[in-house]
Design a protein around this motif. Structure first.
Motif, mmCIF file in Angstrom:
data_model
loop_
_atom_site.group_PDB
_atom_site.id
_atom_site.type_symbol
_atom_site.label_atom_id
_atom_site.label_comp_id
_atom_site.label_asym_id
_atom_site.label_seq_id
_atom_site.Cartn_x
_atom_site.Cartn_y
_atom_site.Cartn_z
ATOM 1 N N UNK A 98 0.852 -1.191 0.000
ATOM 2 C CA UNK A 98 0.000 0.000 0.000
ATOM 3 C C UNK A 98 0.881 1.231 0.000
ATOM 4 N N UNK A 99 0.782 2.002 -1.069
ATOM 5 C CA UNK A 99 1.689 3.134 -1.244
ATOM 6 C C UNK A 99 1.485 4.189 -0.165
ATOM 7 N N UNK A 100 0.263 4.312 0.350
ATOM 8 C CA UNK A 100 0.035 5.354 1.357
ATOM 9 C C UNK A 100 0.661 4.990 2.674
ATOM 10 N N UNK A 101 0.673 3.676 3.005
ATOM 11 C CA UNK A 101 1.350 3.261 4.241
ATOM 12 C C UNK A 101 2.838 3.557 4.133
ATOM 13 N N UNK A 102 3.390 3.262 2.934
ATOM 14 C CA UNK A 102 4.822 3.511 2.755
ATOM 15 C C UNK A 102 5.123 5.009 2.793
ATOM 16 N N UNK A 103 4.214 5.825 2.217
ATOM 17 C CA UNK A 103 4.427 7.275 2.276
ATOM 18 C C UNK A 103 4.368 7.757 3.713
ATOM 19 N N UNK A 104 3.468 7.160 4.498
ATOM 20 C CA UNK A 104 3.380 7.528 5.913
ATOM 21 C C UNK A 104 4.677 7.211 6.629
ATOM 22 N N UNK A 105 5.253 6.057 6.284
ATOM 23 C CA UNK A 105 6.549 5.695 6.877
ATOM 24 C C UNK A 105 7.595 6.728 6.511
ATOM 25 N N UNK A 106 7.573 7.191 5.235
ATOM 26 C CA UNK A 106 8.540 8.207 4.805
ATOM 27 C C UNK A 106 8.347 9.490 5.605
ATOM 28 N N UNK A 107 7.077 9.897 5.776
ATOM 29 C CA UNK A 107 6.809 11.110 6.548
ATOM 30 C C UNK A 107 7.278 10.967 7.986
ATOM 31 N N UNK A 108 6.963 9.800 8.598
ATOM 32 C CA UNK A 108 7.378 9.579 9.983
ATOM 33 C C UNK A 108 8.895 9.569 10.100
ATOM 34 N N UNK A 109 9.570 9.004 9.095
ATOM 35 C CA UNK A 109 11.041 8.968 9.119
ATOM 36 C C UNK A 109 11.601 10.378 9.064
ATOM 37 N N UNK A 110 10.981 11.252 8.238
ATOM 38 C CA UNK A 110 11.457 12.642 8.156
ATOM 39 C C UNK A 110 11.312 13.328 9.502
ATOM 40 N N UNK A 111 10.128 13.148 10.120
ATOM 41 C CA UNK A 111 9.907 13.788 11.402
ATOM 42 C C UNK A 111 10.864 13.260 12.459
ATOM 43 N N UNK A 112 11.033 11.919 12.472
ATOM 44 C CA UNK A 112 11.945 11.322 13.438
ATOM 45 C C UNK A 112 13.372 11.796 13.238
ATOM 46 N N UNK A 113 13.791 11.883 11.970
ATOM 47 C CA UNK A 113 15.165 12.317 11.693
ATOM 48 C C UNK A 113 15.371 13.753 12.156
ATOM 49 N N UNK A 114 14.379 14.624 11.886
ATOM 50 C CA UNK A 114 14.529 16.028 12.284
ATOM 51 C C UNK A 114 14.639 16.141 13.806
ATOM 52 N N UNK A 115 13.745 15.436 14.525
ATOM 53 C CA UNK A 115 13.774 15.480 15.990
ATOM 54 C C UNK A 115 15.075 14.915 16.539
ATOM 55 N N UNK A 116 15.492 13.759 15.977
ATOM 56 C CA UNK A 116 16.709 13.115 16.486
ATOM 57 C C UNK A 116 17.912 14.011 16.255
ATOM 58 N N UNK A 117 17.980 14.656 15.067
ATOM 59 C CA UNK A 117 19.108 15.545 14.797
ATOM 60 C C UNK A 117 19.118 16.708 15.775
ATOM 61 N N UNK A 118 17.928 17.287 16.024
ATOM 62 C CA UNK A 118 17.867 18.421 16.949
ATOM 63 C C UNK A 118 18.325 17.995 18.349
ATOM 64 N N UNK A 119 17.814 16.844 18.816
ATOM 65 C CA UNK A 119 18.163 16.380 20.162
ATOM 66 C C UNK A 119 19.650 16.074 20.275
ATOM 67 N N UNK A 120 20.177 15.352 19.267
ATOM 68 C CA UNK A 120 21.591 14.994 19.331
ATOM 69 C C UNK A 120 22.471 16.238 19.275
ATOM 70 N N UNK A 121 22.090 17.218 18.413
ATOM 71 C CA UNK A 121 22.885 18.446 18.351
ATOM 72 C C UNK A 121 22.876 19.141 19.700
ATOM 73 N N UNK A 122 21.700 19.196 20.332
ATOM 74 C CA UNK A 122 21.626 19.867 21.633
ATOM 75 C C UNK A 122 22.482 19.131 22.660
ATOM 76 N N UNK A 123 22.436 17.793 22.639
ATOM 77 C CA UNK A 123 23.229 17.010 23.586
ATOM 78 C C UNK A 123 24.714 17.255 23.366
#
Lengths: 170, 338
Positions: A98-123
């Motif tokens: 299902x392409x929409x499930x995979x797109x959702x995974x892509x969106x979640x990965x983008x959000x997770x990557x942005x948050x993780x980068x921000x947190x790691x940079x702050x640490x």
């Protein structure tokens, strides 16, 4: 076969990095810049598995740090993107079509990557993070990731089927 | 679970990434500098190529950039109308680029900065929270670390990293940016720091009792040797003040003159001016001033200069500006040594 995979991954990443820093950054979209590199990593992980996905993440992060205007700590993007490639490759069901499930995974990965980068940079001591903007940035990056994923995942799947069929997982 | 081979690959990649992080945190150029030069050259060429395709669309926005007040806007529109009927063959992007270069030339000739023009070819992603852009001039063009970057509106930032053919510029609104600033009318000195927000910076006056009003324009005070900031470059104007004179917590919000989301042509100051241009580079203010006294500060010289954007105005303003730098310049030459 490995060389061909490497060439395909390298070309995809080069195109993604150049497009992200020239076209997507200059569009002036509200919130975050659409993260084409993360979506490429997710697409490769979905098409070729966790190993190539993690490699794409490492190379993508290295390219972003070395070849684009950024003052971030070198190697941070690589760590985050390797984790993204690995997670998507391992936890995504190969039969999921299902392409929409995979797109959702892509969106979640983008959000997770942005948050993780921000947190790691702050640490690691970077003082640039403006925390009250982070929720807005995370939300918009998930949205843009969803849209980009809808386009990129089928595209990368098609390229993998044609160019590296022996590695394509289905 | 992934196979053993995949686990080994992942472990290797993570160890390599951690090594990069540790090397970068340790400081210095690191062993990656040659890889960086090669990769940035390749990506830079691609970015310039895409920029050629993309810039006509961003150039269209630049040609409607800000002018200073109603009267000059009407005069500009009339002259633009006349020009348009003559030059129908010129393309939109060429004209926008020519105007941006004109503005840059005006600033650099008024302030007597030696400037290398460059174009912004890439913008760092917003997720980084770092305001950085890439320009297409590098060490082969004479760019060095910590040079000031300006455009026709004022201060853009300073050079952070230099590659052979491209450079990274950190903008003045970035959190790590702190510029010494001087209020144009009262000559009070303070620090302008970026907050990470696009249209507001923080200004902290050195003298807590100094007067400050909304609308005051700020110029750079200038660093030793002109690095990282050459003197006399317009920074922005005071938009809001919280607290009153004497309060330690008094903070002024400054709106930068430069629109950092719409950068195209910029100039890197290769050599700072011999004399401090003081306030002569600032655009004219709204108030009308009678009389031609040039012994007073440059604010009046700017008001007398009238329209900045018309062709005639450009000649007048550069004359008024340069005639004014001599008496002011002689005074500040000693001050500049510090």
């Amino acid at each position: 076969m490995v060389v061909r995979q490497l060439v395909v991954i390298a070309s995809l990443l080069l195109a993604a990095v150049v497009l992200q820093t020239t076209v997507l950054s200059r569009l002036g979209l509200p919130g975050a810049t659409p993260d084409l590199v993360v979506v490429t990593v997710v697409a490769v992980a979905l098409a070729l598995g966790p190993g190539p996905g993690a490699l794409t993440g490492f190379l993508g992060g290295a390219l972003l740090d070395i070849a684009t205007p950024s003052d971030a700590i070198v190697g941070l993007a690589s760590i985050v993107l390797v984790a993204v490639g690995l997670a998507v490759g391992v936890f995504m069901d190969r039969e999921e079509s299902n392409i929409w499930v995979m797109s959702l995974v892509a969106g979640a990965a983008c959000g997770g990557a942005a948050l993780a980068t921000a947190l790691l940079s702050a640490v690691l001591g970077s003082e640039r993070i403006v925390w009250d903007v982070v929720p807005g940035v995370t939300l918009t990056t998930v949205l843009y990731g969803l849209i980009l994923g809808r386009v990129m995942i089928p595209l990368v799947g098609l390229l993998s089927r044609r160019l590296v069929p022996e590695a394509y997982l289905d | 679970m992934p196979s053993r081979r995949i686990r080994i690959t992942i472990a290797t990649l993570l160890v390599a990434s951690l090594t990069f992080v540790i090397l970068d945190l340790r400081g210095g150029d690191g062993p990656l500098s040659s890889a960086r030069a090669a990769a940035s050259a390749v990506v830079g060429v691609l970015q310039e190529g895409v920029n050629v395709v993309v810039s006509p669309f961003s150039g269209a926005r630049d040609s409607f950039s800000t002018w200073r007040d109603q009267a000059s806007q009407i005069a500009d529109l009339e002259e633009e109308n006349a020009k348009l009927s003559e030059e129908l063959s010129a393309t939109l992007s060429d004209r926008a680029r020519a105007r941006a270069l004109d503005e840059l030339l005006r600033v650099s000739s008024t302030g007597r900065y030696r400037v290398t023009p460059a174009e912004v070819i890439s913008v760092g992603p917003a997720q980084d929270f770092a305001w950085t852009v890439g320009i297409d001039a590098g060490s082969l063009d004479g760019i060095e670390k910590d040079m000031t970057v300006i455009n026709g509106a004022g201060l853009v930032g300073r050079v952070l990293k230099v590659n052979p053919t491209t450079s990274t510029v950190v903008l003045l609104v970035d959190v790590s940016s702190a510029v010494g600033g001087r209020v144009a009318t009262t000559e009070e000195i303070g620090i302008v720091s970026g907050t990470g927000r696009q249209d507001s910076m923080e200004f902290q006056l050195l003298d807590p009792l100094a007067e400050l009003v909304i609308g005051d324009a700020l110029v750079t005070f200038g660093s030793r040797g002109g690095r990282p900031y050459a003197p006399g470059i317009p920074i922005g104007e005071v938009a809001d003040i919280t607290g009153s004179a004497g309060q330690l917590a008094r903070v002024a919000t400054v709106r930068p003159f430069v629109d950092v989301s719409q950068l195209s042509v910029v100039g890197v100051i290769i050599r700072p001016p011999r004399d401090d241009p003081r306030d002569s580079v600032l655009p004219p203010r709204d108030e009308t001033v009678e009389g031609e006294s040039i012994d007073e500060g440059s604010a009046e010289a700017n008001a007398d200069a009238g329209d900045e954007a018309t062709v005639d105005g450009e000649v007048d303003s550069s004359d008024a500006g340069s005639s004014n730098t001599n008496p002011a310049g002689a005074d500040s030459a000693n001050g500049n040594e510090n």
